[in-house]
Design a protein around this motif. Structure first.
Motif, PDB file in Angstrom:
ATOM      1  N   LEU B  33       0.838  -1.207   0.000  1.00  0.00           N
ATOM      2  CA  LEU B  33       0.000   0.000   0.000  1.00  0.00           C
ATOM      3  C   LEU B  33       0.868   1.251   0.000  1.00  0.00           C
ATOM      4  O   LEU B  33       0.604   2.213  -0.726  1.00  0.00           O
ATOM      5  N   TYR B  34       1.934   1.241   0.818  1.00  0.00           N
ATOM      6  CA  TYR B  34       2.781   2.429   0.882  1.00  0.00           C
ATOM      7  C   TYR B  34       3.508   2.645  -0.445  1.00  0.00           C
ATOM      8  O   TYR B  34       3.689   3.785  -0.887  1.00  0.00           O
ATOM      9  N   ALA B  37       0.791   4.272  -2.643  1.00  0.00           N
ATOM     10  CA  ALA B  37       0.322   5.582  -2.172  1.00  0.00           C
ATOM     11  C   ALA B  37       1.428   6.620  -2.191  1.00  0.00           C
ATOM     12  O   ALA B  37       1.184   7.796  -2.460  1.00  0.00           O
ATOM     13  N   SER B  38       2.657   6.206  -1.888  1.00  0.00           N
ATOM     14  CA  SER B  38       3.763   7.158  -1.808  1.00  0.00           C
ATOM     15  C   SER B  38       4.324   7.478  -3.185  1.00  0.00           C
ATOM     16  O   SER B  38       4.921   8.522  -3.387  1.00  0.00           O
ATOM     17  N   ASP B  40       6.711   5.728  -4.305  1.00  0.00           N
ATOM     18  CA  ASP B  40       8.057   5.177  -4.253  1.00  0.00           C
ATOM     19  C   ASP B  40       7.986   3.716  -4.698  1.00  0.00           C
ATOM     20  O   ASP B  40       7.674   2.838  -3.900  1.00  0.00           O
ATOM     21  N   MET B  64      10.723   6.252   4.598  1.00  0.00           N
ATOM     22  CA  MET B  64       9.732   7.331   4.663  1.00  0.00           C
ATOM     23  C   MET B  64       8.390   6.875   5.226  1.00  0.00           C
ATOM     24  O   MET B  64       7.582   7.709   5.621  1.00  0.00           O
ATOM     25  N   LEU B  65       8.137   5.562   5.247  1.00  0.00           N
ATOM     26  CA  LEU B  65       6.925   5.070   5.914  1.00  0.00           C
ATOM     27  C   LEU B  65       7.045   5.339   7.415  1.00  0.00           C
ATOM     28  O   LEU B  65       6.107   5.855   8.049  1.00  0.00           O
ATOM     29  N   MET B  67       8.920   7.611   8.764  1.00  0.00           N
ATOM     30  CA  MET B  67       8.863   9.059   8.992  1.00  0.00           C
ATOM     31  C   MET B  67       7.413   9.541   8.963  1.00  0.00           C
ATOM     32  O   MET B  67       7.032  10.454   9.707  1.00  0.00           O
ATOM     33  N   ALA B  68       6.582   8.920   8.105  1.00  0.00           N
ATOM     34  CA  ALA B  68       5.160   9.271   8.068  1.00  0.00           C
ATOM     35  C   ALA B  68       4.494   8.919   9.400  1.00  0.00           C
ATOM     36  O   ALA B  68       3.643   9.670   9.899  1.00  0.00           O
ATOM     37  N   TRP B  69       4.895   7.783   9.986  1.00  0.00           N
ATOM     38  CA  TRP B  69       4.349   7.429  11.311  1.00  0.00           C
ATOM     39  C   TRP B  69       4.756   8.462  12.364  1.00  0.00           C
ATOM     40  O   TRP B  69       3.942   8.862  13.205  1.00  0.00           O
TER      41      TRP B  69
END
Lengths: 152, 142
Positions: B33-34, B37-38, B40, B64-65, B67-69
């Motif tokens: 999913l990331y 959605a990202s 990347d 970056m997942l 970092m999003a958290w």
């Protein structure tokens, strides 16, 4: 070794439209439960003109460059040896769904450590909106592993 | 969720901890999913064959997942418009199956350009206490 002549090099600027659907998808992927980031009504109730761009999503929008491999190709970086070393954001104002953001990327620095076994590329990106307002500055450090030099 | 009572500069002290954000064990679905959605699409995070060719035993999380958290932990505490700076260093790889906790601690209170600011140190750690991301943020408080 990455050619140091590219220090200071600027890439062709590009624009990216912020889409509400992508923001909802990002909220789902990051487990975001705050409705401000996925529901228009909640966003407006919190004073936003639309769904807000969350803090790190500017980095994702930067990857929407017409050629996301432009810097890699320019510097001759091998995908399989790259690591993301650091990432930073300085925020000047919020961005929202419906905005069209401009990205200006600059190669700020290139340096190495451990006798060249690790090379570092520092990229700075200025983000502004469709009104010419400064939204944010991004700073990314990419690390390139040069395994043949690890014993050097 | 944004707190009902806004966090105020006068009520925050150096050493205060932000509410921790605990994530469920990292699944391959979350990585897929990331990836989408990202934007990347680096295959090393979703394609096991590619990861092994690159010398990794398995796929692993996008830095970056995490970092999003950490961003979620910050915006759970204060409205996002309070955020001035947000920086991290990716210290270690986050693996499939790890349960990540995001934490923050107020390290400094100061004023700059007429704003009242707090500096917060940030980290993500796995269940064994191994630090994965280290960073800090600067927030403007009323």
């Amino acid at each position: 070794m990455i050619d140091r002549k590219y220090i200071g090099h600027t890439m062709a600027p590009f624009k990216v439209a912020v889409e509400a659907g992508r923001l909802r998808f990002f909220a789902k992927a990051t487990g975001q439960t705050d409705p401000v980031y996925s529901q228009d009504e909640a966003a407006r109730a919190a004073g936003h003109p639309g769904l807000p761009v969350p803090p790190t999503f500017l980095f994702c929008l930067e990857m929407e460059s017409p050629d996301p491999a432009a810097i890699r190709n320019l510097l001759g970086l091998d995908y399989k040896r790259l690591l993301h070393g650091e990432q930073g954001f300085t925020y000047h104002r919020m961005a929202h769904a419906g905005d069209v953001l401009s990205f200006e990327q600059r190669i700020e620095d290139i340096y190495d450590k451990k006798g060249g076994a690790l090379e570092f590329v520092v990229r700075k990106t200025r983000v502004s909106n469709q009104r010419g307002e400064h939204v944010a500055d991004l700073r990314g450090v990419t690390v390139m592993r040069q395994p043949e030099k690890e014993s050097a | 969720m944004n707190t009902v009572t806004p966090v105020r500069f006068d009520n925050v002290n150096v050493g205060d901890a932000l509410p921790a954000l605990d994530l469920p064990p990292l699944s391959r679905l979350t990585l897929a999913l990331y990836c989408g959605a990202s934007g990347d699409h680096n295959p090393i995070h979703v394609d096991l064959d590619f990861a092994k060719e690159a010398g990794m035993p398995d796929v692993f999380a996008h830095g970056m997942l995490s970092m999003a958290w950490l961003g979620r932990a910050l915006t759970d505490w204060v409205p996002q418009s309070a955020l001035r700076d947000f920086n991290v260093r990716f210290a270690a790889i986050t693996h499939v199956g790890e349960s990540i906790r995001c934490t923050g601690t107020v390290t400094e209170k100061f004023e700059h350009d007429g704003e009242r600011l707090v500096r917060v140190s940030l980290a993500t750690t796995n269940e064994a206490g191994v630090q994965k991301l280290l960073g800090e943020a600067v927030l403007s408080l009323p």
